[in-house]
Design an enzyme around this catalytic site. Structure first.
Site, PDB file in Angstrom:
ATOM      1  N   ASP A   1      36.769  26.888  47.327  1.00  0.00           N
ATOM      2  CA  ASP A   1      36.136  26.163  48.436  1.00  0.00           C
ATOM      3  C   ASP A   1      34.953  25.393  47.856  1.00  0.00           C
ATOM      4  O   ASP A   1      33.964  25.999  47.438  1.00  0.00           O
ATOM      5  CB  ASP A   1      35.678  27.171  49.500  1.00  0.00           C
TER       6      ASP A   1
ATOM      7  N   ARG B   1      40.961  39.944  46.367  1.00  0.00           N
ATOM      8  CA  ARG B   1      42.254  39.548  45.793  1.00  0.00           C
ATOM      9  C   ARG B   1      43.002  40.731  45.180  1.00  0.00           C
ATOM     10  O   ARG B   1      44.237  40.810  45.246  1.00  0.00           O
ATOM     11  CB  ARG B   1      42.019  38.464  44.731  1.00  0.00           C
TER      12      ARG B   1
ATOM     13  N   PRO C   1      53.244  34.939  45.730  1.00  0.00           N
ATOM     14  CA  PRO C   1      53.698  33.557  45.539  1.00  0.00           C
ATOM     15  C   PRO C   1      52.813  32.781  44.562  1.00  0.00           C
ATOM     16  O   PRO C   1      51.603  32.996  44.518  1.00  0.00           O
ATOM     17  CB  PRO C   1      53.614  32.950  46.951  1.00  0.00           C
TER      18      PRO C   1
ATOM     19  N   ASP D   1      49.501  50.784  47.010  1.00  0.00           N
ATOM     20  CA  ASP D   1      49.628  52.105  46.400  1.00  0.00           C
ATOM     21  C   ASP D   1      48.822  52.237  45.113  1.00  0.00           C
ATOM     22  O   ASP D   1      49.065  53.153  44.323  1.00  0.00           O
ATOM     23  CB  ASP D   1      51.124  52.395  46.111  1.00  0.00           C
TER      24      ASP D   1
ATOM     25  N   HIS E   1      46.969  41.658  45.759  1.00  0.00           N
ATOM     26  CA  HIS E   1      47.951  41.803  44.682  1.00  0.00           C
ATOM     27  C   HIS E   1      48.465  43.236  44.566  1.00  0.00           C
ATOM     28  O   HIS E   1      49.563  43.458  44.068  1.00  0.00           O
ATOM     29  CB  HIS E   1      47.364  41.324  43.349  1.00  0.00           C
TER      30      HIS E   1
ATOM     31  N   VAL F   1      52.902  44.044  45.793  1.00  0.00           N
ATOM     32  CA  VAL F   1      53.850  44.559  44.791  1.00  0.00           C
ATOM     33  C   VAL F   1      54.136  46.019  45.130  1.00  0.00           C
ATOM     34  O   VAL F   1      53.366  46.912  44.790  1.00  0.00           O
ATOM     35  CB  VAL F   1      53.286  44.405  43.358  1.00  0.00           C
TER      36      VAL F   1
ATOM     37  N   HIS G   1      40.677  32.053  50.503  1.00  0.00           N
ATOM     38  CA  HIS G   1      40.291  31.052  49.501  1.00  0.00           C
ATOM     39  C   HIS G   1      39.041  30.278  49.928  1.00  0.00           C
ATOM     40  O   HIS G   1      38.734  29.242  49.358  1.00  0.00           O
ATOM     41  CB  HIS G   1      41.470  30.117  49.193  1.00  0.00           C
TER      42      HIS G   1
ATOM     43  N   SER H   1      49.033  50.633  42.485  1.00  0.00           N
ATOM     44  CA  SER H   1      49.822  50.459  41.257  1.00  0.00           C
ATOM     45  C   SER H   1      49.213  49.406  40.338  1.00  0.00           C
ATOM     46  O   SER H   1      49.324  49.496  39.110  1.00  0.00           O
ATOM     47  CB  SER H   1      51.272  50.101  41.587  1.00  0.00           C
TER      48      SER H   1
ATOM     49  N   GLY I   1      53.862  47.653  47.926  1.00  0.00           N
ATOM     50  CA  GLY I   1      52.966  48.316  48.871  1.00  0.00           C
ATOM     51  C   GLY I   1      51.586  48.623  48.317  1.00  0.00           C
ATOM     52  O   GLY I   1      51.346  48.551  47.106  1.00  0.00           O
TER      53      GLY I   1
HETATM   54  C1  HEM Z   1      49.175  32.330  50.308  1.00  0.00           C
HETATM   55  C2  HEM Z   1      49.510  32.559  49.063  1.00  0.00           C
HETATM   56  C3  HEM Z   1      48.510  32.650  47.953  1.00  0.00           C
HETATM   57  C4  HEM Z   1      48.559  32.010  46.769  1.00  0.00           C
HETATM   58  C5  HEM Z   1      49.653  31.054  46.307  1.00  0.00           C
HETATM   59  C6  HEM Z   1      47.382  32.384  46.037  1.00  0.00           C
HETATM   60  C7  HEM Z   1      47.074  31.955  44.758  1.00  0.00           C
HETATM   61  C8  HEM Z   1      45.873  32.132  44.145  1.00  0.00           C
HETATM   62  C9  HEM Z   1      45.535  31.609  42.852  1.00  0.00           C
HETATM   63  C10 HEM Z   1      46.453  30.822  41.952  1.00  0.00           C
HETATM   64  C11 HEM Z   1      44.247  31.945  42.596  1.00  0.00           C
HETATM   65  C12 HEM Z   1      43.446  31.591  41.346  1.00  0.00           C
HETATM   66  C13 HEM Z   1      43.810  32.541  40.245  1.00  0.00           C
HETATM   67  C14 HEM Z   1      43.363  32.058  38.893  1.00  0.00           C
HETATM   68  O1  HEM Z   1      43.432  30.862  38.631  1.00  0.00           O
HETATM   69  O2  HEM Z   1      42.936  32.907  38.078  1.00  0.00           O
HETATM   70  C15 HEM Z   1      43.776  32.707  43.724  1.00  0.00           C
HETATM   71  C16 HEM Z   1      42.517  33.210  43.846  1.00  0.00           C
HETATM   72  C17 HEM Z   1      42.107  33.999  44.892  1.00  0.00           C
HETATM   73  N1  HEM Z   1      42.911  34.472  45.900  1.00  0.00           N
HETATM   74 FE1  HEM Z   1      44.748  33.822  46.376  1.00  0.00          FE
HETATM   75  N2  HEM Z   1      46.632  33.236  46.792  1.00  0.00           N
HETATM   76  C18 HEM Z   1      47.288  33.444  47.964  1.00  0.00           C
HETATM   77  C19 HEM Z   1      46.898  34.288  48.977  1.00  0.00           C
HETATM   78  C20 HEM Z   1      45.780  35.078  48.931  1.00  0.00           C
HETATM   79  C21 HEM Z   1      45.505  36.159  49.830  1.00  0.00           C
HETATM   80  C22 HEM Z   1      46.451  36.638  50.932  1.00  0.00           C
HETATM   81  C23 HEM Z   1      44.296  36.653  49.481  1.00  0.00           C
HETATM   82  C24 HEM Z   1      43.533  37.798  50.066  1.00  0.00           C
HETATM   83  C25 HEM Z   1      43.837  38.428  51.171  1.00  0.00           C
HETATM   84  C26 HEM Z   1      43.806  35.870  48.371  1.00  0.00           C
HETATM   85  C27 HEM Z   1      42.583  35.984  47.789  1.00  0.00           C
HETATM   86  C28 HEM Z   1      42.150  35.252  46.709  1.00  0.00           C
HETATM   87  C29 HEM Z   1      40.783  35.244  46.242  1.00  0.00           C
HETATM   88  C30 HEM Z   1      39.618  35.911  46.915  1.00  0.00           C
HETATM   89  C31 HEM Z   1      40.766  34.482  45.079  1.00  0.00           C
HETATM   90  C32 HEM Z   1      39.569  34.236  44.154  1.00  0.00           C
HETATM   91  C33 HEM Z   1      39.467  35.423  43.203  1.00  0.00           C
HETATM   92  C34 HEM Z   1      38.335  35.383  42.210  1.00  0.00           C
HETATM   93  O3  HEM Z   1      37.476  34.521  42.242  1.00  0.00           O
HETATM   94  O4  HEM Z   1      38.325  36.292  41.344  1.00  0.00           O
HETATM   95  N3  HEM Z   1      44.753  34.941  48.050  1.00  0.00           N
HETATM   96  N4  HEM Z   1      44.780  32.825  44.633  1.00  0.00           N
END
Ligand code: HEM
Length: 352
Positions: A272, A93, A195, A105, A97, A101, A225, A107, A103
Site C-alpha cells: 500500500d 501473512r 495463489p 495446523d 500461509h 496448506v 495488503h 505446519s 488447514g
Molecule cells: C488473494 C490472494 C493473495 C495473493 C496472490 C497474495 C500474494 C502476496 C505476495 C506475492 C506477497 C509479497 C511476498 C513477497 O514478495 O515476498 C504478499 C504479501 C503479503 N500478504 Fe498476501 N496474498 C494474497 C492474500 C493474502 C491474505 C489472505 C493475507 C492475510 C490474511 C495476506 C497477507 C499478506 C501480507 C500481510 C503481506 C506482507 C507481508 C510482509 O510484509 O512480510 N495476503 N502477498
C-alpha cells in the site's frame, strides 16, 4: 458480512451431567433386553459423539488451562511490532500461509526433517514468509507458564489478530483449540493452494472457494495488503507488462525493481503506497486509481465481478473492517486438528 459465524457450544458441566444421567437411564432399559456388549457398544459410540461435539474451536479454550495465554502472546507481539512495524504484516501473512496448506495446523513452522521436507522453502514462502522467531519467542514464554497446553497453530492465530489490532485494524475474538500437525507438505505448499501474484480473478475466487471461503471473504482478506511489503520478483511482471496500471506509479516502482530477471529480485516495495504500516482501507482506494502493486491485487478492480465490493470497501471502512474480521474467523476454521488429532508441540519448529 452476510456469512454467519457459527460457534458450536462446548457442553457445560450441567449439560454433561444431564447427558450422563440420560445415558444411564437408557442403558438400564437396554440392559433388560440386550446382552451387555450392545450396551458397551452404545456407550462407546455416544462417548465418541461427545468427543466430536467438544472438538470444536472455542474462544475460551484455554481459560482454565492457560488463563494468561492471550496477554503473553500480546506482549511479545507488541514488542516485536514496536521494533519493526512490518512484523505485524509478516505475522498476519504467516497465518494465511499456514491455514491454506492443509488447514491451520502450524505446519508452516516445521523445519525439514529426515522424514519430510517442510513448507518453509516452498515457492510462496522461501525468502518471503517471516516471523518465525517471534512465534518461537511466544511459544517459549507460553511453555514456561503452561507447559504442553497451547498449540503453535493457536499462537499463530492469536499473533495475527494482535498484529492487526496493533496496526489499527479491527479486533475479533480468536477461536482456539487447534492442535499441531506432526508433518508438513512441501509439495502441497508448492501446488498453488496459496495463489501466486500472477493469478487471475477467476483463480483467486476458485482458490478461496476450495478452502470454503466466499468471493466476499477473498476480497476482504486481500485487504491485508494494506500493510507490508513485496519483493520485486513478485511485482516485476505487473510494473513492466500490465496496461491497467497508473503510469507514474509503475515508473516509481520500476526505479527500484530492474526489468532483468535475477537482478534486484529481493528489493522491496510497500503493498500500500499510502500507509504501509497502518491497517486501513487505503488498499482499496489504490486499486481504484490503478495502483495495486501485485497483478493479483489489481484483478480485484479490473472490470469484473468484484469491482463493486472494492468500491464499497474504499469508501466504507466500517464494512471492510467487519467483513475482514468475519473472514479471518472463517479462515481460522480451515481444517483444524482437534480432539486427539495431532499434538501440542513443545517447540514450534519441531515435532515432539
Ligand atoms: C488473494 C490472494 C493473495 C495473493 C496472490 C497474495 C500474494 C502476496 C505476495 C506475492 C506477497 C509479497 C511476498 C513477497 O514478495 O515476498 C504478499 C504479501 C503479503 N500478504 Fe498476501 N496474498 C494474497 C492474500 C493474502 C491474505 C489472505 C493475507 C492475510 C490474511 C495476506 C497477507 C499478506 C501480507 C500481510 C503481506 C506482507 C507481508 C510482509 O510484509 O512480510 N495476503 N502477498
Amino acid at each position: 458480512m452476510t456469512d454467519e459465524m457459527s460457534i458450536k457450544p462446548v457442553p457445560s458441566p450441567m449439560q454433561k451431567f444431564a447427558f450422563f444421567i440420560r445415558s444411564i437411564t437408557f442403558a438400564t432399559k437396554m440392559a433388560s433386553r440386550h446382552p451387555i456388549w450392545v450396551i458397551v457398544a452404545i456407550a462407546f459410540v455416544t462417548t465418541l459423539g461427545w468427543g466430536s461435539a467438544s472438538a470444536q474451536l472455542s474462544t475460551n479454550f484455554y481459560s482454565k488451562s492457560c488463563p494468561n495465554v492471550l496477554s503473553t502472546v500480546k506482549s511479545v507481539v507488541q514488542s516485536a511490532v514496536s521494533k519493526e512495524r512490518r512484523m505485524g504484516a509478516s505475522l498476519l501473512r504467516l497465518f494465511f500461509h499456514d491455514c491454506f496448506v492443509n488447514g491451520c495446523d502450524g505446519s508452516i513452522l516445521l523445519d525439514d526433517t529426515s522424514s519430510f521436507q517442510g513448507e518453509k522453502t516452498a515457492g510462496p514462502n522461501n525468502n518471503s514468509v517471516r516471523g518465525f522467531n517471534v512465534i518461537d519467542k511466544i511459544k517459549s514464554k507460553v511453555e514456561s507458564a503452561c507447559p504442553g497446553v497451547v498449540s503453535c497453530a493457536d499462537i499463530v492465530a492469536i499473533a495475527a489478530r494482535d498484529s492487526v489490532v496493533l496496526l489499527g485494524g479491527p479486533r475479533w475474538e480468536v477461536k482456539l483449540g487447534r492442535r499441531d500437525a506432526k508433518t508438513a507438505s512441501l509439495s502441497l505448499a508448492n501446488s498453488g493452494v496459496v495463489p501466486p501474484p500472477s493469478s487471475t480473478l477467476a483463480n483467486l475466487i476458485s482458490r478461496f472457494k476450495a478452502q470454503g471461503l466466499s468471493t466476499r471473504d477473498m476480497v476482504a482478506l486481500s485487504g491485508s495488503h494494506t500493510i507490508g511489503q513485496a519483493r520485486c520478483v513478485s511485482f516485476r511482471a505487473r510494473i513492466y507488462n500490465d496496461s491497467n496500471i497508473d503510469s507514474s506509479f509503475s515508473k516509481t516502482r520500476q526505479a527500484n525493481c530492474p526489468l532483468t530477471v535475477g537482478s534486484g529480485d529481493n528489493k522491496l516495495a510497500p503493498l500500500d503506497l499510502q500507509s504501509p504500516t497502518a491497517f486501513n482501507n487505503a488498499y482499496f482506494k489504490n486499486l481504484i486509481s490503478s495502483k495495486g502493486l501485485l497483478h493479483s491485487d489489481q484483478e480485484l478492480f479490473n472490470g469484473g465481478s468484484t469491482d463493486s465490493l472494492v468500491k464499497t470497501y474504499s469508501t466504507n471502512s466500517k464494512t471492510f473492517n467487519s467483513d475482514f474480521a468475519s473472514a479471518m474467523i472463517k479462515m481460522g476454521d480451515i481444517k483444524p486438528l482437534t480432539g486427539s488429532k495431532g499434538e501440542i508441540r513443545k517447540v514450534c519448529s519441531k515435532v515432539n
